[in-house]
Design an enzyme around this catalytic site. Structure first.
Site, mmCIF file in Angstrom:
data_model
loop_
_atom_site.group_PDB
_atom_site.id
_atom_site.type_symbol
_atom_site.label_atom_id
_atom_site.label_comp_id
_atom_site.label_asym_id
_atom_site.label_seq_id
_atom_site.Cartn_x
_atom_site.Cartn_y
_atom_site.Cartn_z
ATOM 1 N N LYS A 29 -31.377 75.424 14.143
ATOM 2 C CA LYS A 29 -31.454 74.321 15.118
ATOM 3 C C LYS A 29 -30.666 74.738 16.346
ATOM 4 O O LYS A 29 -29.473 75.068 16.238
ATOM 5 C CB LYS A 29 -30.851 73.042 14.540
ATOM 6 N N HIS A 55 -17.288 66.704 17.265
ATOM 7 C CA HIS A 55 -18.489 66.418 16.469
ATOM 8 C C HIS A 55 -18.108 66.079 15.019
ATOM 9 O O HIS A 55 -18.560 65.073 14.465
ATOM 10 C CB HIS A 55 -19.423 67.625 16.522
ATOM 11 N N GLU A 76 -37.542 70.135 9.065
ATOM 12 C CA GLU A 76 -37.073 68.768 8.809
ATOM 13 C C GLU A 76 -38.203 67.752 8.684
ATOM 14 O O GLU A 76 -38.227 66.729 9.361
ATOM 15 C CB GLU A 76 -36.076 68.338 9.899
ATOM 16 N N GLU A 95 -18.085 68.702 7.804
ATOM 17 C CA GLU A 95 -19.417 69.183 7.397
ATOM 18 C C GLU A 95 -19.361 69.781 5.987
ATOM 19 O O GLU A 95 -20.348 69.731 5.247
ATOM 20 C CB GLU A 95 -19.957 70.216 8.404
ATOM 21 N N ASN A 140 -28.191 65.385 7.735
ATOM 22 C CA ASN A 140 -27.776 64.497 8.816
ATOM 23 C C ASN A 140 -26.927 63.330 8.322
ATOM 24 O O ASN A 140 -26.692 62.383 9.069
ATOM 25 C CB ASN A 140 -29.020 63.952 9.518
#
Ligand code: NAD
Ligand code: GLY
Length: 368
Positions: free
Chosen positions: A144, A266, A238, A186, A246
């Site tokens: 991505k 983030h 996706e 993450e 996500n």
């Protein structure tokens, strides 16, 4: 060094994880189509790591033509204007279709370099050398790429896979603690969305991980990349399962966009988003109070926030959530937790419940 493979047919690639990989020119040279290389980095990372990378390449193959593009540091510069700077560098250097771009930096540099590579002369090769925990466990893997738009996070971009990922864990030694924590969000995400045993391991090892223990970090990066590689191999574009990656991001992207890119990191925004997703899952009857407390505890142990910014309102959340990339035909879609370690994608229609969840989180954090 540990090496994983992301299996995508002819676009498959290796993810190498270990110390001092930055100077392992032998891992990069066989992948180069030509002599032209543009290394893209930023004003923080370049002084630390550009020289050893360039030296190792030029020593191993003196005929290489290596240019560099050093961007300003920050999420605020992940935009079209700075993407243009990369394209300008490529054109001014007269680079052709056999050029290779190398992203040396965190997720911002990786996403921008990947998008520049995807679009330059309709697509040239690129290599990811991620230097933050977040980029080593997530953004460098899976293809991505993109930039932000003032109205929405990562709204412009392309799927474009790198030729290889080199995650040199020694670079994490210079990473500020706040950035290590942001990356840990993450890592925790992988446990919450699909691997309860990994979540339990993280709960046990969090003090060592956050203290920067190299061996533990390598293990966490390896397991995170394996989880991501498995999901991307199954659903590169996706159309289904990849959306689970996500978890927390619909809320998180709303925070990043509303607060101004770079104000909240983030990973910090995603941490709050994962807590909100857990609390909404509790309100749906799927998680217990104890489960939600467990989510808050591991995030806090990693030094992450779990409360939304005080200046956000329910309406500002909903406004940004309405432009999320997962939404289809205007229908809000959210990743929620059926149980800890099992995420699912839902068409979410119960707006009053969502409003209540957001309102309580803003006005009475964790008061359930
Ligand atoms: P970042 O790239 O802004 O890096 C964080 C900070 O650390 C920056 O100031 C950077 O200069 C500095 N830094 C980087 N490496 C360093 C090192 N070794 N030592 C000292 N300082 C160092 O942020 P990030 O957290 O790496 O990435 C966040 C970005 O990644 C966001 O834009 C997010 O949207 C994107 N992202 C993309 C994907 C994807 O799949 N493509 C996934 C997750 C996140
Ligand atoms: N970070 C989300 C994804 O790669 O799909």
């Amino acid at each position: 060094m540990q090496s994983l493979n992301l299996d995508l047919g002819e676009r498959s690639y290796s993810i190498h994880i270990g110390t001092d990989l930055l100077t392992r020119a032998d891992l990069l040279l066989p992948l180069l189509r030509g002599k032209q290389i543009l290394i893209v980095s930023n004003t923080t990372v370049a002084p630390l790591y550009l020289e050893p990378l360039t030296q190792s390449l030029i020593t191993a193959r003196p005929e290489l033509i290596i240019h560099t593009c050093i961007l300003p540091d920050g999420e605020a510069y992940k935009d079209m204007a700075h993407l243009q700077e990369i394209w300008d560098n490529l054109l001014e250097a007269g680079f052709n279709r056999n050029a290779t771009l190398i992203a040396l930096g965190g997720g911002v540099i990786g996403d921008m370099t990947g998008f520049a590579a995807a679009s330059y002369q309709r697509g040239v090769d690129f290599i990811q050398i991620p230097t933050t925990l977040l980029s080593q466990v997530d953004s460098s893997v899976g293809g991505k790429t993109g930039v932000n738009h003032p109205l929405g996070k990562n709204m412009l971009g392309a799927f474009w896979q790198p030729r290889v990922v080199l995650a040199d864990t020694r670079t994490l030694q210079t990473l500020p603690p706040r950035e290590l924590s942001a990356g840990m969000a993450e890592v925790i995400k992988y446990g919450l969305l699909g691997n309860l045993a990994f979540l339990a391991w993280l709960e046990q090892q969090m003090p060592g991980l956050i203290a920067g223990d190299q061996q533990l970090l390598s293990q966490a990066i390896d397991r995170s990349c394996q989880c991501k590689a498995d999901i991307v191999a199954e659903d590169e574009r996706e159309s289904g399962k990849r959306a689970l990656l996500n978890l927390g991001h619909t809320f998180g992207h709303a925070i990043e966009t509303e607060m101004g890119y770079g104000e909240w990191l983030h990973g910090e925004a995603v941490a709050v988003g994962m807590w909100l997703a857990a609390d909404l899952s509790r309100r749906m009857g799927w998680l217990s109070d104890a489960d939600v407390t467990r989510v808050a505890s591991i995030l806090q142990a990693a030094g992450l926030p779990t409360h939304p910014p005080k200046t956000m309102t329910t309406d500002s959340f909903l406004k940004h959530m309405a432009v999320d990339k997962k939404n289809l035909d205007g229908q809000l879609r959210l990743i929620l937790l059926r149980q800890l370690g099992q995420a699912e994608l839902f068409d979410f229609t119960d707006l009053p419940l969502l409003r209540q969840c957001l309102n309580d989180a803003i006005t009475n954090p964790h008061g359930f």
